[in-house]
Design a protein around this motif. Structure first.
Motif, PDB file in Angstrom:
ATOM      1  N   MET A  67       0.845  -1.202   0.000  1.00 36.50           N
ATOM      2  CA  MET A  67       0.000   0.000   0.000  1.00 36.50           C
ATOM      3  C   MET A  67       0.880   1.252   0.000  1.00 36.50           C
ATOM      4  N   ASP A  68       1.898   1.258   0.849  1.00 37.84           N
ATOM      5  CA  ASP A  68       2.815   2.405   0.907  1.00 37.84           C
ATOM      6  C   ASP A  68       3.462   2.655  -0.455  1.00 37.84           C
ATOM      7  N   LEU A  69       3.792   1.542  -1.151  1.00 38.41           N
ATOM      8  CA  LEU A  69       4.472   1.680  -2.443  1.00 38.41           C
ATOM      9  C   LEU A  69       3.571   2.371  -3.474  1.00 38.41           C
ATOM     10  N   VAL A  70       2.253   2.106  -3.419  1.00 39.72           N
ATOM     11  CA  VAL A  70       1.315   2.793  -4.315  1.00 39.72           C
ATOM     12  C   VAL A  70       1.438   4.306  -4.104  1.00 39.72           C
ATOM     13  N   GLN A  71       1.410   4.717  -2.841  1.00 41.46           N
ATOM     14  CA  GLN A  71       1.444   6.148  -2.537  1.00 41.46           C
ATOM     15  C   GLN A  71       2.804   6.766  -2.877  1.00 41.46           C
ATOM     16  N   GLU A  72       3.869   6.007  -2.620  1.00 39.27           N
ATOM     17  CA  GLU A  72       5.216   6.506  -2.903  1.00 39.27           C
ATOM     18  C   GLU A  72       5.390   6.799  -4.393  1.00 39.27           C
ATOM     19  N   ARG A  73       4.926   5.870  -5.224  1.00 40.66           N
ATOM     20  CA  ARG A  73       5.044   6.041  -6.674  1.00 40.66           C
ATOM     21  C   ARG A  73       4.264   7.268  -7.152  1.00 40.66           C
ATOM     22  N   ALA A  74       3.019   7.386  -6.661  1.00 44.02           N
ATOM     23  CA  ALA A  74       2.176   8.523  -7.071  1.00 44.02           C
ATOM     24  C   ALA A  74       2.800   9.838  -6.606  1.00 44.02           C
ATOM     25  N   THR A  75       3.309   9.863  -5.383  1.00 41.41           N
ATOM     26  CA  THR A  75       3.923  11.081  -4.838  1.00 41.41           C
ATOM     27  C   THR A  75       5.115  11.516  -5.692  1.00 41.41           C
TER      28      THR A  75
END
Lengths: 194, 194
Positions: B61-69
């Motif tokens: 889940m964190d990786l989804v947000q990291e990529r988008a950020t």
């Protein structure tokens, strides 16, 4: 004298038991065993009404739409201005009370689940898009829609807003409470109407 | 010489394997066994990187947000007008290409799944609300927001619209294609700006 059990009523009770299991445990927990237990029936009795779990799933999805449609139709009999009528209808489907919250939550659980199996299951159409189309055509017929509005874009926008607010109210009910859902819908309709 | 494996890269490969399993089979199918197979690893190797399935879930889940950020931050370096900048940032998260579609779809699968277990799992905050707040404050600072707009309501409306469009594009990509998602976002931003 044997007890008379209304066949449809019993099916609705089972479908509602499925809703409660989904609300409590998610689709992962919506096993036939858990649903039968929640409904207070034996597995055999449940299977008498629904031969397969998919039969129950489709019936329970249809029941969500049937209930919402009935409430929306009831709004038509109220004495409301066109603008009030449109707002009242939208408020019958977005999560502003226990009934609408439960229906939306189980609907999203169903939809997310059946996405991976639409080849084998007869998924009901989403009626919210159709309702949105009708509501905006209705506002236009009554010359309430601002001339700057493009009908097609307004349909997409309102449809997106309804389901977006619904998701947020379900996932974070403390932040997005019923009052705030209602205010956002009214704010949006006011922004597109004269 | 032993092969040098970057620990973080390997963790990302496993998390991405989990994404693919979710896209294909849903959260129901996202078992440790399926994820290890998709990643081309043994169960033991996977457990070396993630002790529990929940550790992997939170990491993915964190990786989804990291990529988008990262993509959103990259937009800041482009020469764009404030209005163009806001639209470009929103288009980095709504499903307008394979990357954004995959991220949103796995994000919704995660969020729906963890809803029933937020007592035992450390669910990451949804960063889209925060981004929406910043974008609207940015438009207001640049005096682009129409005077009729109420900031709080505009935040709720844009946040709802982003996730509503995302859900619809994921569930019905044939009807709501990338072009239509893009047009609806531009239409909305234009409607609230001078």
């Amino acid at each position: 004298m044997p007890k008379i059990v209304n066949h449809d009523e019993r099916k609705n009770l089972i479908a509602e038991a499925m809703w409660r299991v989904i609300l409590d445990k998610g689709m992962e927990g919506a096993t036939v065993r858990n649903i039968a237990e929640e409904a207070g029936l034996s597995l055999g009795a449940l299977r008498y009404y629904f031969k397969t779990q998919d039969d129950l799933l489709v019936y329970a999805m249809d029941l969500v739409q049937e209930r919402a449609t009935k409430r929306i139709e009831a709004v038509l009999h109220k004495s409301l201005s066109p603008r009030e009528l449109v707002i009242a209808m939208i408020l019958e489907i977005v999560p502003v009370n226990t009934t609408t919250r439960i229906e939306m939550e189980v609907w999203f659980a169903f939809i997310t689940y059946v996405k991976h199996r639409s080849d084998t299951i007869d998924v009901p159409e989403d009626q919210i898009l159709e309702m949105t189309q009708r509501l905006l055509a209705f506002l236009q017929e009554h010359r309430l829609l601002k001339s700057s509005c493009q009908l097609e874009m307004e349909i997409e926008r309102l449809y997106g807003l309804i389901d977006g607010l619904a998701i947020h109210a379900i996932l974070n009910p403390d932040r997005l409470d019923p009052e705030r859902v209602r205010n956002t819908i009214i704010y949006h309709i006011d922004s597109i109407c004269h």
